[in-house]
Design an enzyme around this catalytic site. Structure first.
Site, mmCIF file in Angstrom:
data_model
loop_
_atom_site.group_PDB
_atom_site.id
_atom_site.type_symbol
_atom_site.label_atom_id
_atom_site.label_comp_id
_atom_site.label_asym_id
_atom_site.label_seq_id
_atom_site.Cartn_x
_atom_site.Cartn_y
_atom_site.Cartn_z
ATOM 1 N N GLY A 69 0.863 -1.338 -0.225
ATOM 2 C CA GLY A 69 0.477 0.185 -0.100
ATOM 3 C C GLY A 69 1.088 1.228 -0.037
ATOM 4 O O GLY A 69 0.739 2.139 -0.499
ATOM 5 N N ASP A 71 4.168 1.295 -1.340
ATOM 6 C CA ASP A 71 4.912 1.670 -2.619
ATOM 7 C C ASP A 71 3.982 0.355 -3.714
ATOM 8 O O ASP A 71 4.258 -0.155 -3.989
ATOM 9 C CB ASP A 71 5.901 1.074 -2.928
ATOM 10 C CG ASP A 71 6.755 0.861 -3.992
ATOM 11 O OD1 ASP A 71 6.259 1.680 -4.968
ATOM 12 O OD2 ASP A 71 8.018 0.192 -3.853
ATOM 13 N N LYS A 72 2.624 0.888 -3.696
ATOM 14 C CA LYS A 72 1.666 0.786 -5.230
ATOM 15 C C LYS A 72 2.112 0.524 -6.587
ATOM 16 O O LYS A 72 1.721 -0.704 -6.839
ATOM 17 C CB LYS A 72 0.321 1.752 -4.998
ATOM 18 C CG LYS A 72 -0.488 1.481 -3.891
ATOM 19 C CD LYS A 72 -1.737 2.135 -4.203
ATOM 20 C CE LYS A 72 -2.194 2.613 -2.409
ATOM 21 N NZ LYS A 72 -3.261 0.953 -2.135
ATOM 22 N N ASN A 117 -7.238 4.692 5.666
ATOM 23 C CA ASN A 117 -7.370 4.651 4.233
ATOM 24 C C ASN A 117 -8.678 4.281 3.563
ATOM 25 O O ASN A 117 -8.948 3.315 4.592
ATOM 26 C CB ASN A 117 -5.714 4.580 3.512
ATOM 27 C CG ASN A 117 -6.732 3.219 3.281
ATOM 28 O OD1 ASN A 117 -6.631 2.440 2.610
ATOM 29 N ND2 ASN A 117 -5.723 1.939 4.279
ATOM 30 N N PHE A 121 -7.521 0.563 -3.951
ATOM 31 C CA PHE A 121 -6.391 0.472 -5.123
ATOM 32 C C PHE A 121 -6.358 1.168 -5.747
ATOM 33 O O PHE A 121 -6.538 0.595 -7.161
ATOM 34 C CB PHE A 121 -6.933 -0.896 -5.883
ATOM 35 C CG PHE A 121 -7.298 -2.536 -5.182
ATOM 36 C CD1 PHE A 121 -6.696 -2.132 -3.750
ATOM 37 C CD2 PHE A 121 -8.053 -3.285 -5.016
ATOM 38 C CE1 PHE A 121 -6.627 -3.635 -2.812
ATOM 39 C CE2 PHE A 121 -7.913 -4.267 -4.010
ATOM 40 C CZ PHE A 121 -7.623 -4.484 -3.581
ATOM 41 N N SER A 182 -8.819 -6.016 1.376
ATOM 42 C CA SER A 182 -9.000 -5.120 1.525
ATOM 43 C C SER A 182 -10.777 -4.465 1.849
ATOM 44 O O SER A 182 -11.867 -4.677 0.619
ATOM 45 C CB SER A 182 -8.175 -4.016 0.297
ATOM 46 O OG SER A 182 -9.038 -2.282 0.282
ATOM 47 N N ASN A 184 -11.899 -1.218 1.423
ATOM 48 C CA ASN A 184 -12.180 -0.574 0.498
ATOM 49 C C ASN A 184 -12.789 -0.592 -0.922
ATOM 50 O O ASN A 184 -13.056 0.098 -2.314
ATOM 51 C CB ASN A 184 -11.304 0.583 0.492
ATOM 52 C CG ASN A 184 -10.538 1.231 1.407
ATOM 53 O OD1 ASN A 184 -11.318 1.240 2.728
ATOM 54 N ND2 ASN A 184 -9.282 0.819 1.722
ATOM 55 N N THR A 185 -13.076 -1.816 -1.478
ATOM 56 C CA THR A 185 -13.183 -2.874 -3.125
ATOM 57 C C THR A 185 -14.483 -3.331 -2.596
ATOM 58 O O THR A 185 -14.496 -4.048 -1.788
ATOM 59 C CB THR A 185 -12.417 -3.057 -3.588
ATOM 60 O OG1 THR A 185 -11.113 -2.374 -4.013
ATOM 61 C CG2 THR A 185 -12.757 -3.855 -4.804
ATOM 62 N N LYS A 215 -3.268 -12.694 2.256
ATOM 63 C CA LYS A 215 -4.170 -11.763 3.604
ATOM 64 C C LYS A 215 -5.113 -11.227 3.633
ATOM 65 O O LYS A 215 -6.114 -11.491 2.932
ATOM 66 C CB LYS A 215 -3.317 -10.571 3.112
ATOM 67 C CG LYS A 215 -3.068 -9.195 3.905
ATOM 68 C CD LYS A 215 -2.327 -7.933 2.661
ATOM 69 C CE LYS A 215 -2.367 -7.286 4.046
ATOM 70 N NZ LYS A 215 -1.676 -5.834 3.775
ATOM 71 N N ASN A 244 -4.965 -7.294 7.681
ATOM 72 C CA ASN A 244 -4.935 -5.427 6.607
ATOM 73 C C ASN A 244 -5.876 -4.812 7.649
ATOM 74 O O ASN A 244 -5.636 -5.158 8.934
ATOM 75 C CB ASN A 244 -6.090 -6.399 5.606
ATOM 76 C CG ASN A 244 -5.713 -5.156 4.579
ATOM 77 O OD1 ASN A 244 -5.894 -4.212 4.574
ATOM 78 N ND2 ASN A 244 -5.900 -5.775 2.712
ATOM 79 N N THR A 245 -6.392 -3.589 6.914
ATOM 80 C CA THR A 245 -6.697 -2.618 8.047
ATOM 81 C C THR A 245 -8.165 -2.976 8.493
ATOM 82 O O THR A 245 -9.190 -4.074 8.032
ATOM 83 C CB THR A 245 -6.781 -1.406 6.798
ATOM 84 O OG1 THR A 245 -7.557 -1.763 6.297
ATOM 85 C CG2 THR A 245 -5.509 -0.923 6.668
ATOM 86 N N SER A 314 1.629 2.031 8.956
ATOM 87 C CA SER A 314 1.851 2.556 9.140
ATOM 88 C C SER A 314 2.784 3.779 9.997
ATOM 89 O O SER A 314 3.375 4.652 10.742
ATOM 90 C CB SER A 314 0.900 3.390 10.060
ATOM 91 O OG SER A 314 -0.582 2.508 9.198
#
Ligand SMILES: Cc1cc2nc3c(=O)[nH]c(=O)nc-3n(C[C@H](O)[C@H](O)[C@H](O)COP(=O)(O)O)c2cc1C
Length: 352
Positions: A69, A71-72, A117, A121, A182, A184-185, A215, A244-245, A314
């Site tokens: 996340g 260095d995408k 965040n 993606f 994730s 966020n998708t 993951k 993950n988060t 983080s």
């Protein structure tokens, strides 16, 4: 040494994503010319024999890696080595480029040393990232390639995205990570089920010799996490990355209503899930612990619980570029204090 406490207030005046772009500009510089950074690498990249271990046929000179996340697009691999990371996980990369969610989508909870965040993606897509990796290949430290489906790909077609990515990135790194965790998708976490995972690993393992890790998210019960990860390993997963988060917004005082939380508030939750998994899978697969790691003591706790490797993201934002060196130096002291000659003797010490 870098006086991050002097730089941090200036950096934290910027929007978090702008600050990330500033950091990226600096961390891309070793791609252009490594020489001025050699002095920094010499002091910050810790490669003491006590930290060395062989995993996936590669030498990990130290066990502290960069979490996915940051260095995408694989623009900062050399920069991350310069900071002292023993390995770097790039991505999440999707098949097609995508811009991600609307801005603002990254927030700091400064007092809680926590990032929230909802990036979604944002990345340059498989073609551009493979081109970049080919240009820089081979790498002096191991590289993980974290892959995910495009937002507009339906759950029914998701498997095709992962298969496309595995074909595209085959042999360009040291391990793959299947990201279905994730928040966020939309619908992505629904793929954390037996039917999808067993079919994915069946197809993927036939395509590549690169190890493939899964993951997972921290927002499931320990029982569900153990069932899911045991099943993934039975289906051919070469390792588990936890976690993950989290979408448990009760962990911060003033949450936004989007995205996932990482950093200090994730520490306990992430560790508990990791430990439950390690109780079942330690010694049977490779385990990577990530979530709220901010000190050598915390990294050592994860290693003794069963982690072969740890990752940080983080913590780098809140503690700055000396942090990775400090964690590795601290680990050396902790290992020596416990009488170990090599980190492999400490991995899973609490499980024995
Ligand atoms: C800004 C940001 C972007 C992230 N993007 C990704 C991602 O693209 N893929 C992924 O698997 N994890 C992603 N993560 C999660 C991290 O890799 C890591 O699992 C999580 O942040 C917990 O580690 P930490 O507490 O050290 O940050 C992201 C985290 C942050 C803070």
């Amino acid at each position: 040494m870098i006086n991050y406490e002097a730089i941090k207030p200036l950096l934290f005046k910027l929007q978090p994503e702008t600050a990330h772009h500033v950091a990226e500009c600096v961390l891309r510089l070793p791609n252009i010319c490594q020489l001025p950074f050699n002095f920094f690498t010499t002091s910050h990249f810790i490669a003491d024999d006590i930290l060395n271990q062989e995993i996936f046929g590669r030498t990990f000179l130290n066990p502290v890696g960069l979490g996915a996340g940051f260095d995408k697009n694989a623009t900062m691999i050399r920069g991350m080595q310069t900071l002292g990371f023993g390995f770097t996980e790039i991505g999440t990369v999707t098949p097609k480029p995508q811009i991600g969610n609307p801005k603002p989508r990254m927030f700091r909870h400064v007092e809680e040393e926590t990032i929230q965040n909802a990036m979604g993606f944002n990345n340059e897509g498989a073609l551009n990232v493979t081109k970049r990796l080919k240009k820089r290949f081979p790498f002096t430290t191991p590289i993980g390639i974290n892959i995910g489906k495009n937002k507009l790909t339906t759950e029914q077609e998701a498997i095709n995205d992962y298969i496309h990515l595995i074909k595209s990135f085959d042999k360009l790194g040291d391990y793959f990570v299947i990201n279905i965790s994730s928040p966020n998708t939309p619908g992505l976490r629904d793929l954390q089920n037996e039917a999808f995972i067993s079919e994915l690993f069946k197809q993927a393992k036939a395509l590549t010799d690169m190890p493939i890790l899964l993951k997972i998210a921290p927002d499931m019960t320990q029982e569900d996490a153990v069932t899911l990860t045991k099943m993934a390993v039975a289906c051919g997963a070469d390792g588990i990355i936890a976690t993950n988060t989290t979408i448990d917004y009760s962990l911060v005082k003033n949450p936004k209503d989007i995205g996932g939380l990482s950093g200090a508030v994730l520490k306990e939750k992430s560790f508990k899930i990791f430990e439950a998994i390690a109780k079942e899978l330690y010694g049977k697969t490779i385990l990577i612990s990530v979530g709220g790691i901010d000190s050598a003591e915390e990294a050592y706790k994860r290693i003794k619980a069963g982690a072969n490797l740890v990752q940080i993201l983080s913590g780098l934002i809140f503690h700055g570029p000396d942090m990775i060196m400090n964690v590795n130096k601290g680990l050396i002291e902790l290992l020596k204090a416990d009488g170990y000659d090599n980190i492999t003797q400490a991995i899973g010490a609490d499980r024995k």
